[in-house]
Design a protein around this motif. Structure first.
Motif, mmCIF file in Angstrom:
data_model
loop_
_atom_site.group_PDB
_atom_site.id
_atom_site.type_symbol
_atom_site.label_atom_id
_atom_site.label_comp_id
_atom_site.label_asym_id
_atom_site.label_seq_id
_atom_site.Cartn_x
_atom_site.Cartn_y
_atom_site.Cartn_z
ATOM 1 N N HIS A 50 0.747 -1.128 -0.128
ATOM 2 C CA HIS A 50 0.078 -0.089 -0.195
ATOM 3 C C HIS A 50 0.838 1.221 0.150
ATOM 4 O O HIS A 50 0.479 2.205 -0.567
ATOM 5 N N LYS A 51 2.025 1.200 0.753
ATOM 6 C CA LYS A 51 2.987 2.061 0.610
ATOM 7 C C LYS A 51 3.559 2.602 -0.568
ATOM 8 O O LYS A 51 3.559 3.887 -1.071
ATOM 9 N N GLN A 52 3.860 1.497 -1.287
ATOM 10 C CA GLN A 52 4.476 1.639 -2.570
ATOM 11 C C GLN A 52 3.533 2.181 -3.550
ATOM 12 O O GLN A 52 3.658 2.819 -4.359
ATOM 13 N N LEU A 53 2.328 1.756 -3.584
ATOM 14 C CA LEU A 53 1.321 2.112 -4.332
ATOM 15 C C LEU A 53 0.891 3.573 -4.318
ATOM 16 O O LEU A 53 0.617 4.456 -5.237
ATOM 17 N N ILE A 54 0.668 4.158 -2.713
ATOM 18 C CA ILE A 54 0.218 5.240 -2.593
ATOM 19 C C ILE A 54 1.513 6.275 -3.065
ATOM 20 O O ILE A 54 1.214 7.517 -3.502
ATOM 21 N N THR A 55 2.541 5.814 -2.945
ATOM 22 C CA THR A 55 3.745 6.623 -3.421
ATOM 23 C C THR A 55 3.704 6.722 -4.742
ATOM 24 O O THR A 55 4.025 7.899 -5.176
ATOM 25 N N SER A 56 3.490 5.751 -5.533
ATOM 26 C CA SER A 56 3.659 5.988 -7.082
ATOM 27 C C SER A 56 2.328 6.895 -7.634
ATOM 28 O O SER A 56 2.551 7.647 -8.344
ATOM 29 N N GLN A 97 4.750 15.351 11.635
ATOM 30 C CA GLN A 97 4.706 16.578 10.675
ATOM 31 C C GLN A 97 5.933 16.407 9.770
ATOM 32 O O GLN A 97 6.004 16.479 8.391
ATOM 33 N N GLN A 98 7.026 16.239 10.369
ATOM 34 C CA GLN A 98 8.439 16.257 9.786
ATOM 35 C C GLN A 98 8.761 15.147 8.938
ATOM 36 O O GLN A 98 8.934 15.549 7.633
ATOM 37 N N ASN A 99 8.331 14.013 8.959
ATOM 38 C CA ASN A 99 8.708 12.924 8.142
ATOM 39 C C ASN A 99 7.720 13.020 7.083
ATOM 40 O O ASN A 99 7.680 12.663 5.996
ATOM 41 N N PHE A 100 6.231 13.295 7.396
ATOM 42 C CA PHE A 100 5.215 13.483 6.305
ATOM 43 C C PHE A 100 5.512 14.421 5.458
ATOM 44 O O PHE A 100 5.376 14.317 4.104
ATOM 45 N N SER A 101 6.101 15.629 5.843
ATOM 46 C CA SER A 101 6.742 16.735 4.874
ATOM 47 C C SER A 101 7.681 16.229 4.093
ATOM 48 O O SER A 101 7.941 16.744 2.879
ATOM 49 N N GLN A 102 8.389 15.479 4.516
ATOM 50 C CA GLN A 102 9.399 14.875 3.669
ATOM 51 C C GLN A 102 9.264 13.792 2.683
ATOM 52 O O GLN A 102 9.953 13.360 2.061
ATOM 53 N N PRO A 105 5.448 8.184 3.531
ATOM 54 C CA PRO A 105 3.862 7.781 3.770
ATOM 55 C C PRO A 105 3.639 7.772 5.302
ATOM 56 O O PRO A 105 4.496 7.294 5.999
ATOM 57 N N LEU A 106 2.172 8.071 5.620
ATOM 58 C CA LEU A 106 1.945 7.988 6.941
ATOM 59 C C LEU A 106 0.621 7.264 6.883
ATOM 60 O O LEU A 106 -0.306 7.145 6.232
ATOM 61 N N ILE A 107 0.872 6.148 8.027
ATOM 62 C CA ILE A 107 -0.184 5.235 8.307
ATOM 63 C C ILE A 107 -1.125 5.494 9.373
ATOM 64 O O ILE A 107 -0.507 5.899 10.410
ATOM 65 N N LEU A 108 -2.661 5.907 9.173
ATOM 66 C CA LEU A 108 -3.309 5.966 10.297
ATOM 67 C C LEU A 108 -4.469 5.104 10.481
ATOM 68 O O LEU A 108 -5.051 4.538 9.522
ATOM 69 N N ASN A 117 -1.401 7.481 3.794
ATOM 70 C CA ASN A 117 -1.421 9.019 3.350
ATOM 71 C C ASN A 117 -0.150 9.333 2.628
ATOM 72 O O ASN A 117 1.020 9.041 3.322
ATOM 73 N N GLN A 118 -0.208 10.087 1.677
ATOM 74 C CA GLN A 118 0.844 10.710 1.044
ATOM 75 C C GLN A 118 0.739 12.142 0.606
ATOM 76 O O GLN A 118 -0.428 12.364 0.014
ATOM 77 N N LEU A 119 1.636 12.900 0.675
ATOM 78 C CA LEU A 119 1.745 14.403 0.686
ATOM 79 C C LEU A 119 1.856 14.600 -0.890
ATOM 80 O O LEU A 119 2.907 14.144 -1.601
ATOM 81 N N LEU A 120 1.119 15.475 -1.446
ATOM 82 C CA LEU A 120 1.234 16.033 -2.841
ATOM 83 C C LEU A 120 1.700 17.530 -2.624
ATOM 84 O O LEU A 120 0.719 18.424 -2.555
ATOM 85 N N PRO A 121 3.060 17.656 -2.621
ATOM 86 C CA PRO A 121 3.578 18.969 -2.562
ATOM 87 C C PRO A 121 2.883 20.391 -3.422
ATOM 88 O O PRO A 121 2.506 21.076 -3.094
ATOM 89 N N SER A 122 2.890 19.727 -4.646
ATOM 90 C CA SER A 122 2.253 20.887 -5.871
ATOM 91 C C SER A 122 0.942 21.134 -5.633
ATOM 92 O O SER A 122 0.374 22.225 -6.036
ATOM 93 N N LYS A 123 0.274 20.124 -5.250
ATOM 94 C CA LYS A 123 -1.306 20.498 -5.195
ATOM 95 C C LYS A 123 -1.698 20.785 -3.669
ATOM 96 O O LYS A 123 -2.931 21.223 -3.470
#
Length: 435
Positions: A50-56, A97-102, A105-108, A117-123
């Motif tokens: 799931h981490k690999q999928l959300i990252t891609s 926050q720090q690891n997620f901003s870098q 992936p974050l699992i909740l 969860n994965q951050l979309l910096p541009s969006k």
């Protein structure tokens, strides 16, 4: 006996508590570690994909314009729900926050879903992939049931391992006691130090030994009484008949003297029986105190020298070490020594020797005489009550002296043996007292 049984119950309780606590602690620790390891591996393996999928997906969607259209198409073709949340509406603790901003992936986790969860910096948004909890919770419940069953099964196995040897020893005790009660007086329990009830088994063996000795002694006593009382009773019957038929004062006086002599003989025999019966009742541990063995011997020899019994010389030159000590009861040890000296004086021709010495096994007491000696095949029998050797038939007595010697020695843990004296050629009685 009660003290011994009490100590045995304490031993049983201690071993049981120790076994149960050990099983609970080690099984609990082992199963807990196993479950934690399972959760760790399951958690890592389950969400890696799931981490690999959300990252891609995040990398791709961050570069395209129509993200909502992609998400709508995804929702219609996949069970996992995909959503985009504005970053401002996705608050996180500072620790996350720090690891997620870098870009990590974050699992909740919630009651119903797990979101990757994965951050979309541009969006300036957060892409979330939701996975249902149902399957994971069912797997964890199954594992918990299996591990709980394994825990209690392990406790039962430990209890069985502990109790099985006890059951085997109790069955052996029951079998031996039954055989002994049915008349096989040779039955004894083979003792092993690992037995939980070794004290009880030892007490049973001691009890069985005492019962066998008592029954054997009773048999000998009955035979001896029936034999030794028959003669004076027959003389009494004859004397009473003769007394009733005579009118001569002289004959009456003679018959009365004979009757009196026979009654005295019977009283003596009854007295011997009562004394031995008193000894039989003393089959308990005697009160032991340190005693100078040579002092006891000198005292006994002095008593014989001042009485009419002293018909032969008693050589005490072998009593050189005045510091030799043994633990015992003074009265019973004096009885043992007096019986040995009386027996030696009855059959010695001219001389008796007494000696003591210290050995590696304990203190040895020897009484030798220059009499005819005792045949090897008769020696063990002489320690039984009312048993006399062939050469003793011309001497007065009932064959109780050596039986008393053997009994007193037994109480003191000593060993009595008969051999031939190298110096005098007659009998040698040796008593070895333990250190």
């Amino acid at each position: 006996m009660p003290l011994t049984l009490g100590l045995d119950v304490k031993k049983l309780t201690l071993t049981l508590v120790t076994a149960m606590l050990t099983a609970i602690i080690f099984l609990g620790w082992g199963i807990d570690n196993l479950f934690n390891e399972y959760q760790r591996k399951e958690g890592t393996d389950e969400f890696a994909l799931h981490k690999q999928l959300i990252t891609s997906l995040a990398f791709t969607l961050d570069k395209i314009e129509n993200v909502e259209q992609f998400i709508s198409i995804w929702q219609s073709q996949n069970q996992q729900q995909l959503s985009l949340t504005p970053l401002a509406e996705f608050p996180l603790p500072a620790s996350l926050q720090q690891n997620f901003s870098q870009g990590q992936p974050l699992i909740l986790e919630s009651e119903d879903f797990i979101t990757v969860n994965q951050l979309l910096p541009s969006k300036q948004g957060v892409l979330s992939l939701s996975v249902a909890q149902t399957t994971k919770q069912h797997d964890i419940l199954t594992i918990q049931i299996i591990l709980t069953t394994a825990f209690y099964s392990g406790i039962l196995l430990c209890a069985f391992i502990w109790i099985y040897p006890l059951i085997k020893r109790l069955q052996l005790l029951q079998k031996t006691a039954k055989a002994f009660g049915e008349g096989d007086l040779s039955q004894r329990i083979h003792l092993v130090n690992t037995s939980y009830i070794v004290d009880i088994e030892n007490e049973f063996n001691n009890m069985a030994e005492k019962i066998a000795i008592l029954l054997e002694d009773n048999k000998l006593l009955c035979n001896a009484v029936s034999h030794d009382l028959r003669t004076p009773l027959a003389r009494l019957r004859f004397g009473i008949e003769a007394l009733s038929e005579t009118n001569s004062p002289q004959n009456k006086e003679k018959y009365v003297k004979h009757l009196s002599r026979d009654i005295e003989e019977m009283e003596t025999l009854v007295g011997v029986l009562l004394n031995y019966a008193r000894l039989e009742q003393k089959m308990v541990k005697v009160q032991r105190i340190p005693l100078k063995v040579n002092k006891l011997l000198h005292s006994a020899v002095a008593s014989f020298a001042s009485s009419e019994q002293s018909l032969v010389a008693i050589d005490t030159s072998g009593l050189t070490d005045s510091n030799l000590s043994i633990l015992g009861d003074e009265n019973y040890l004096s009885m043992l020594i007096n019986n040995l000296l009386t027996n030696a004086q009855q059959y010695a021709a001219k001389k008796i020797t007494i000696s003591t010495q210290s050995t590696d096994k304990g203190v040895m007491l020897c009484v030798c005489d220059d009499g005819p000696g005792i045949a090897p095949n008769k020696r063990d029998e002489l320690f039984k009550p009312f048993t006399r050797g062939d050469i003793q038939l011309s001497h007065k007595g009932y064959g109780m002296g050596l039986a008393i010697v053997h009994r007193v020695a037994l109480w003191h843990g000593a060993q009595v043996s008969i051999s031939q004296s190298d110096e005098l050629g007659g009998a040698q009685f040796t008593v070895l007292f333990p250190q």
